[in-house]
Design an enzyme around this catalytic site. Sequence first.
Site, short mmCIF file in Angstrom:
data_model
loop_
_atom_site.label_atom_id
_atom_site.label_comp_id
_atom_site.label_asym_id
_atom_site.label_seq_id
_atom_site.Cartn_x
_atom_site.Cartn_y
_atom_site.Cartn_z
N GLN A 118 46.54 30.69 41.72
CA GLN A 118 45.68 29.97 40.74
C GLN A 118 44.20 30.50 40.78
OE1 GLN A 118 45.91 28.28 37.98
NE2 GLN A 118 43.64 27.84 37.88
N GLU A 119 43.63 30.74 41.92
CA GLU A 119 42.18 31.39 41.92
C GLU A 119 42.09 32.84 41.71
OE1 GLU A 119 40.25 29.34 42.06
OE2 GLU A 119 39.89 28.11 44.04
N SER A 120 43.00 33.68 42.13
CA SER A 120 42.76 34.98 41.81
C SER A 120 43.97 35.75 41.45
CB SER A 120 42.27 35.50 43.20
OG SER A 120 43.14 35.81 44.25
#
EC number: 4.2.2.n1
Length: 444
Positions: free
Chosen positions: A272-274
Site C-alpha cells: 500500500q505504501e510503495s
Amino acid sequence: MLRVVTRNSPATYFQDRNGETGFEYELVKRFADDLGVGLRIETADNLGAIFARLNQPGGPELATPGLIPSASHSHLALFSRPYMEVTPQVVYRNGQRRPTRPQDLVGKRILVLEGSSHADQLAEIKRQLPELQYEETAELEIADLLHMVDEGQIDAALVDSNELAMNQVYFPNVRVAFDLGDARALSWAVAAGSDRSLLEKVDAFLARARKKGLLQQLKERYYGHVEVLGYVGAYTFAQHLQQRLPRYERHFREAAKKHGIDWRLLAAIGYQESQWQPSATSKTGVRGLMMLTQRTAEAMGVANRLDPKQSIHGGAKYFVHVHQSLPESIREPDRSWFALAAYNVGSGHLDDARKLAKAAGLNPDKWLDVKKMLPRLAEKKWYGKTRYGYARGGEPVHFVANIRRYYDILTWVTQPQMEGSRIAESGLHVPGLPKEPPAAKPPL
C-alpha cells in the site's frame, strides 16, 4: 455439537494461520455460540455431495455453502430465511466479444456447477432458446470455472457476484458480461423432513443477526473491501506478487518474526505504501518501501530509509508501537485496523474520530463505526470540535480498506493448494485447507 457441511472456498470456509475463517464460518460459529454448543465443520466437493451428506443418518444437521435455493433442491432440504443477496453474472474472457444478452451465448462453450441455481437458470433459458448449449460439472469449483474462462478453455461461465469478487484478483482476464436476472438471496439448509425445530432456531438467529448488525459487520469484514482493486489493480497486483514480492519476502518474514506480526500483514502495508519499491519518495519527503518519515525512521533506529531491509524492520517496529499504544478496550481484529489507521493518520486524529463516534452514539472500539467518523475530520464544523484539528480523514479509511484487501489476498495465495483441483494442477495458489492445524493467533 452442531455438525455443519459447507464448501472450501474464500466466500464460505477455509483455514489460515489464524484458524478457521470465512463469511459462512463466522456466521455459523455465532449461531453455534448462540445455541451454546460446539461446532464441527466438514467440507464437500460439490452441491450434490453436500445434500447427500445432509440427508445421511448421522450426517451433518446444517448446510452453509452459500446456497441459492432452486427447484432442483426443493425435495432435498428445507431452506432458511435469506441473509444476503447476490447477483448471478455471466463472465467471459477479456479480449473476446462481450456478450450482452442470453442470445449472445448461443454457440459458446459454457460451463456451470451441476445442481446449482445457475444450471436451473440456463435450463429455463434453453426452454426459450433451444439452440443454447452448456455443460454441468460436479468435479470443479467456482475458482476452476473462472480459471478456465481466464485461460480461454471455455467461453463463459455463470457465477454469483460475491464469488467473482472474492476470486477476481487471481483471474485478471475475467470480465463481467452481464447480470443474468435480478439479485437472489442466499439461505442455509437443513435436511428435508417434518422436523422443523432446527430451522426455526436458524431463522430466529438470522433475524436477530440482521437486527443487531451482525450480518452488516460480517459483510463489511468479508465483502466491504472486495472491489478495492478493480480489474486494473488486480492485474497489476498479480504481476507484482510474482515480480517484486520475492525480492523482499525474506525481509518481511524476518521482521515479522522478530516483532510478532503476521508477515503478510506487514507485506500488505508495504504494498500500500510503495507497491514494494524501496526507492519510493512522496512529495512530502516520506521515503522508502514502508514510506517512513525522517522523524519516525530516526525513532525506530533506521539509518537509511531507502534500504529495504531497514525500512521493513522500521515499519514493523513502528506498527507494533502504534498497535500496543491503543486502548485495551479495542480487541482484534478491530485492533489491527485501528493500528493501521493510526499508522497512516496518527494516533491523535484517530482518538478524535473515536470521540466523535462515541458522541454520535456509536462504538468507539469498532472500526465499522469509527471509519464513518474519520472523514469528518476534513470538515470544519467537525474538526473545530476536536483536539488535534484538521486531518484528511478519508485517507486512513481507504488505507485500511486497501491493506485489508492485500492482506486477504496474501493470506489466500500462501495457503496450500486444493488437492485434486485443476487450479492446483495449474500451479496457481487458491485458498485451501492446510495439512497441519494453523496456530490460533491474531494478525499481530
